[in-house]
Design a protein around this motif. Structure first.
Motif, PDB file in Angstrom:
ATOM      1  N   THR A 173      -0.926 -43.185   7.495  1.00 20.51           N
ATOM      2  CA  THR A 173      -1.244 -41.790   7.814  1.00 20.51           C
ATOM      3  C   THR A 173      -2.754 -41.613   7.775  1.00 20.51           C
ATOM      4  O   THR A 173      -3.430 -42.256   6.972  1.00 20.51           O
ATOM      5  CB  THR A 173      -0.587 -40.878   6.760  1.00 20.51           C
ATOM      6  OG1 THR A 173       0.793 -41.199   6.679  1.00 20.51           O
ATOM      7  CG2 THR A 173      -0.717 -39.419   7.108  1.00 20.51           C
ATOM      8  N   THR A 174      -3.287 -40.733   8.619  1.00 15.91           N
ATOM      9  CA  THR A 174      -4.733 -40.483   8.593  1.00 15.91           C
ATOM     10  C   THR A 174      -5.018 -39.026   8.925  1.00 15.91           C
ATOM     11  O   THR A 174      -4.171 -38.332   9.512  1.00 15.91           O
ATOM     12  CB  THR A 174      -5.475 -41.424   9.573  1.00 15.91           C
ATOM     13  OG1 THR A 174      -6.875 -41.370   9.311  1.00 15.91           O
ATOM     14  CG2 THR A 174      -5.221 -41.060  11.024  1.00 15.91           C
ATOM     15  N   LEU A 175      -6.197 -38.562   8.499  1.00 13.61           N
ATOM     16  CA  LEU A 175      -6.602 -37.176   8.790  1.00 13.61           C
ATOM     17  C   LEU A 175      -7.684 -37.169   9.858  1.00 13.61           C
ATOM     18  O   LEU A 175      -8.674 -37.906   9.755  1.00 13.61           O
ATOM     19  CB  LEU A 175      -7.158 -36.500   7.526  1.00 13.61           C
ATOM     20  CG  LEU A 175      -7.669 -35.081   7.792  1.00 13.61           C
ATOM     21  CD1 LEU A 175      -6.519 -34.080   7.856  1.00 13.61           C
ATOM     22  CD2 LEU A 175      -8.683 -34.629   6.746  1.00 13.61           C
ATOM     23  N   VAL A 176      -7.506 -36.296  10.850  1.00 16.39           N
ATOM     24  CA  VAL A 176      -8.531 -36.049  11.868  1.00 16.39           C
ATOM     25  C   VAL A 176      -8.949 -34.587  11.754  1.00 16.39           C
ATOM     26  O   VAL A 176      -8.111 -33.708  11.577  1.00 16.39           O
ATOM     27  CB  VAL A 176      -7.972 -36.341  13.286  1.00 16.39           C
ATOM     28  CG1 VAL A 176      -8.834 -35.712  14.369  1.00 16.39           C
ATOM     29  CG2 VAL A 176      -7.872 -37.851  13.509  1.00 16.39           C
ATOM     30  N   LEU A 177     -10.251 -34.337  11.830  1.00 17.10           N
ATOM     31  CA  LEU A 177     -10.756 -32.967  11.929  1.00 17.10           C
ATOM     32  C   LEU A 177     -11.497 -32.835  13.246  1.00 17.10           C
ATOM     33  O   LEU A 177     -12.399 -33.635  13.526  1.00 17.10           O
ATOM     34  CB  LEU A 177     -11.726 -32.642  10.785  1.00 17.10           C
ATOM     35  CG  LEU A 177     -11.197 -32.801   9.360  1.00 17.10           C
ATOM     36  CD1 LEU A 177     -12.329 -32.521   8.358  1.00 17.10           C
ATOM     37  CD2 LEU A 177     -10.020 -31.866   9.101  1.00 17.10           C
ATOM     38  N   ILE A 178     -11.103 -31.869  14.054  1.00 21.56           N
ATOM     39  CA  ILE A 178     -11.868 -31.542  15.261  1.00 21.56           C
ATOM     40  C   ILE A 178     -12.881 -30.484  14.812  1.00 21.56           C
ATOM     41  O   ILE A 178     -12.511 -29.394  14.388  1.00 21.56           O
ATOM     42  CB  ILE A 178     -10.947 -31.042  16.395  1.00 21.56           C
ATOM     43  CG1 ILE A 178      -9.901 -32.130  16.709  1.00 21.56           C
ATOM     44  CG2 ILE A 178     -11.773 -30.688  17.627  1.00 21.56           C
ATOM     45  CD1 ILE A 178      -8.956 -31.780  17.843  1.00 21.56           C
ATOM     46  N   LYS A 179     -14.167 -30.885  14.829  1.00 24.03           N
ATOM     47  CA  LYS A 179     -15.211 -30.098  14.169  1.00 24.03           C
ATOM     48  C   LYS A 179     -15.689 -28.935  15.049  1.00 24.03           C
ATOM     49  O   LYS A 179     -15.402 -28.898  16.255  1.00 24.03           O
ATOM     50  CB  LYS A 179     -16.383 -31.035  13.828  1.00 24.03           C
ATOM     51  CG  LYS A 179     -16.033 -32.121  12.796  1.00 24.03           C
ATOM     52  CD  LYS A 179     -17.245 -33.033  12.561  1.00 24.03           C
ATOM     53  CE  LYS A 179     -16.986 -34.091  11.509  1.00 24.03           C
ATOM     54  NZ  LYS A 179     -18.157 -34.971  11.313  1.00 24.03           N
ATOM     55  N   VAL A 202      -5.256 -45.534  10.485  1.00 24.32           N
ATOM     56  CA  VAL A 202      -6.673 -45.359  10.144  1.00 24.32           C
ATOM     57  C   VAL A 202      -7.582 -46.158  11.086  1.00 24.32           C
ATOM     58  O   VAL A 202      -8.442 -45.573  11.759  1.00 24.32           O
ATOM     59  CB  VAL A 202      -6.934 -45.722   8.656  1.00 24.32           C
ATOM     60  CG1 VAL A 202      -8.421 -45.830   8.369  1.00 24.32           C
ATOM     61  CG2 VAL A 202      -6.273 -44.698   7.748  1.00 24.32           C
ATOM     62  N   PRO A 203      -7.428 -47.494  11.195  1.00 20.31           N
ATOM     63  CA  PRO A 203      -8.354 -48.238  12.067  1.00 20.31           C
ATOM     64  C   PRO A 203      -8.194 -47.886  13.542  1.00 20.31           C
ATOM     65  O   PRO A 203      -9.191 -47.881  14.277  1.00 20.31           O
ATOM     66  CB  PRO A 203      -7.997 -49.712  11.807  1.00 20.31           C
ATOM     67  CG  PRO A 203      -6.674 -49.724  11.123  1.00 20.31           C
ATOM     68  CD  PRO A 203      -6.533 -48.396  10.435  1.00 20.31           C
ATOM     69  N   LYS A 204      -6.983 -47.567  13.965  1.00 21.57           N
ATOM     70  CA  LYS A 204      -6.785 -47.234  15.390  1.00 21.57           C
ATOM     71  C   LYS A 204      -7.614 -46.013  15.767  1.00 21.57           C
ATOM     72  O   LYS A 204      -8.298 -45.993  16.796  1.00 21.57           O
ATOM     73  CB  LYS A 204      -5.304 -46.910  15.638  1.00 21.57           C
ATOM     74  CG  LYS A 204      -4.570 -48.025  16.339  1.00 21.57           C
ATOM     75  CD  LYS A 204      -3.168 -47.593  16.664  1.00 21.57           C
ATOM     76  CE  LYS A 204      -2.306 -48.812  16.850  1.00 21.57           C
ATOM     77  NZ  LYS A 204      -0.893 -48.529  16.679  1.00 21.57           N
ATOM     78  N   ILE A 205      -7.562 -44.986  14.915  1.00 20.39           N
ATOM     79  CA  ILE A 205      -8.292 -43.754  15.255  1.00 20.39           C
ATOM     80  C   ILE A 205      -9.787 -43.954  15.066  1.00 20.39           C
ATOM     81  O   ILE A 205     -10.584 -43.512  15.907  1.00 20.39           O
ATOM     82  CB  ILE A 205      -7.729 -42.558  14.462  1.00 20.39           C
ATOM     83  CG1 ILE A 205      -6.330 -42.265  15.012  1.00 20.39           C
ATOM     84  CG2 ILE A 205      -8.659 -41.348  14.559  1.00 20.39           C
ATOM     85  CD1 ILE A 205      -5.769 -40.919  14.760  1.00 20.39           C
ATOM     86  N   ARG A 206     -10.213 -44.646  14.012  1.00 19.42           N
ATOM     87  CA  ARG A 206     -11.664 -44.886  13.813  1.00 19.42           C
ATOM     88  C   ARG A 206     -12.257 -45.617  15.019  1.00 19.42           C
ATOM     89  O   ARG A 206     -13.388 -45.366  15.424  1.00 19.42           O
ATOM     90  CB  ARG A 206     -11.914 -45.721  12.547  1.00 19.42           C
ATOM     91  CG  ARG A 206     -11.658 -44.997  11.239  1.00 19.42           C
ATOM     92  CD  ARG A 206     -12.749 -44.030  10.820  1.00 19.42           C
ATOM     93  NE  ARG A 206     -13.943 -44.619  10.292  1.00 19.42           N
ATOM     94  CZ  ARG A 206     -14.861 -43.954   9.595  1.00 19.42           C
ATOM     95  NH1 ARG A 206     -14.708 -42.647   9.347  1.00 19.42           N
ATOM     96  NH2 ARG A 206     -15.942 -44.534   9.167  1.00 19.42           N
ATOM     97  N   GLN A 207     -11.488 -46.533  15.607  1.00 20.10           N
ATOM     98  CA  GLN A 207     -11.948 -47.296  16.768  1.00 20.10           C
ATOM     99  C   GLN A 207     -12.214 -46.372  17.962  1.00 20.10           C
ATOM    100  O   GLN A 207     -13.252 -46.461  18.612  1.00 20.10           O
ATOM    101  CB  GLN A 207     -10.871 -48.345  17.104  1.00 20.10           C
ATOM    102  CG  GLN A 207     -11.044 -49.079  18.412  1.00 20.10           C
ATOM    103  CD  GLN A 207     -12.261 -50.001  18.397  1.00 20.10           C
ATOM    104  OE1 GLN A 207     -12.760 -50.356  17.332  1.00 20.10           O
ATOM    105  NE2 GLN A 207     -12.745 -50.364  19.581  1.00 20.10           N
ATOM    106  N   ILE A 208     -11.297 -45.445  18.212  1.00 21.00           N
ATOM    107  CA  ILE A 208     -11.456 -44.540  19.365  1.00 21.00           C
ATOM    108  C   ILE A 208     -12.560 -43.518  19.099  1.00 21.00           C
ATOM    109  O   ILE A 208     -13.257 -43.076  20.008  1.00 21.00           O
ATOM    110  CB  ILE A 208     -10.111 -43.833  19.670  1.00 21.00           C
ATOM    111  CG1 ILE A 208      -9.080 -44.878  20.110  1.00 21.00           C
ATOM    112  CG2 ILE A 208     -10.266 -42.741  20.716  1.00 21.00           C
ATOM    113  CD1 ILE A 208      -7.658 -44.362  20.186  1.00 21.00           C
ATOM    114  N   VAL A 209     -12.748 -43.165  17.814  1.00 23.28           N
ATOM    115  CA  VAL A 209     -13.755 -42.170  17.420  1.00 23.28           C
ATOM    116  C   VAL A 209     -15.169 -42.730  17.601  1.00 23.28           C
ATOM    117  O   VAL A 209     -16.054 -42.034  18.096  1.00 23.28           O
ATOM    118  CB  VAL A 209     -13.498 -41.730  15.952  1.00 23.28           C
ATOM    119  CG1 VAL A 209     -14.704 -41.018  15.360  1.00 23.28           C
ATOM    120  CG2 VAL A 209     -12.253 -40.830  15.894  1.00 23.28           C
TER     121      VAL A 209
END
Ligand code: GTP
Ligand code: MG
Length: 247
Positions: free
Chosen positions: A8-14, A98-105
């Motif tokens: 699970t991971t947290l994303v914030l759209i700032k 976690v790593p999947k989203i950090r990669q796209i970010v």
């Protein structure tokens, strides 16, 4: 009901992403089709100071900390329109979330993101020079559009910081919960188990809470040192509350 096997991971759209109408773009980049990840929770949050400072607690004392707090609270992008100061908080679940989203970010610094990983979300961000009244540059702010948890431990801390158990469907709860057996009230950095005038009720008996949050409150109530600060527990119960907005 919690599923330990699900990352699970947290994303914030700032606030800068909201201001530039990039929400739809970011959601598309992170879609289930692109990532194999699913939404477990999503909410619009007016970020108060307690939540901002707890979220970025690891950066306390650094030179960029004060502008970072103004940024995540929406003060930087919406100085004169408090109603527009929002963040969209999303919990994603699925293998290697976690790593999947950090990669796209992409990289924290938008310039590095543009150079090292063109096409990443943060490649669309910018560095803002902060100036004093004389117009001299006194620092910088990294407007990088999005936050994503850095590792599994941060994800757990951050999801519990931003989301109440009831914000996430019970079958998707990533962490254990239990019911409060007491009333708990919060007022100016203090916890009470009996009503205090002008306090905010955090839990009533029977309310579902993150198990670790109740452990913290029980330790504080018994005068013992908690695993994490009281503010980490109460921040999510005070944000989006009229009484909690000025805290
Ligand atoms: P988040 O997902 O926002 O936590 O970013 P990150 O994990 O990639 O970076 P980190 O946690 O180290 O920093 C948090 C935020 O502080 C960043 O998103 C930036 O906005 C800001 N920041 C980090 N490092 C610097 C820095 O060296 N200078 C400035 N001005 N801002 C920074
Ligand atoms: Mg970080």
């Amino acid at each position: 009901m919690h599923k330990k096997e699900l990352d699970t991971t947290l994303v914030l759209i700032k606030p800068d992403a909201l201001k530039n109408s990039l929400t739809g773009y970011i959601l598309s980049q992170l879609s289930e089709f692109n990532t194999g990840l699913r939404f477990a929770g999503m909410k619009v949050v007016q970020v108060n100071r307690i939540l901002a400072e707890e979220h970025y607690a690891e950066h306390r004392g650094k030179v960029f900390y004060p502008p970072l707090i103004d940024y995540i609270m929406g003060l930087a992008h919406y100085p004169n329109t408090p109603d527009r100061r929002r963040v969209i908080a999303i919990v994603y679940q699925g293998p290697n979330a976690v790593p999947k989203i950090r990669q796209i970010v992409g990289s924290t610094d938008p310039h590095c993101a543009r150079e090292g990983q063109p096409g990443s979300i943060r490649a669309l961000g910018m560095i803002v020079h902060l100036r004093n009244e004389k117009g001299e540059v006194i620092g910088q702010r990294m407007d990088n559009l999005i936050h994503a948890s850095a590792n599994a431990a941060d994800a757990e801390r951050e999801i519990k910081l931003w989301f109440k158990p009831n914000d996430i469907p019970p079958r998707l709860h990533p962490f254990p919960t239990r019911q409060s057996e007491k009333h708990y009230y919060y007022k100016v950095k203090r916890l009470f188990t009996c009503y205090e005038p002008e306090s905010v009720c955090i839990f009533a008996p029977g309310d579902e809470a993150w198990e670790s949050d109740l452990d913290v409150l029980e330790k504080i109530d018994r005068g013992k040192k908690p695993a994490y600060p009281l503010e980490t527990v109460v921040a999510k119960y005070l944000s989006n509350e009229a009484r909690g907005m000025n805290l």
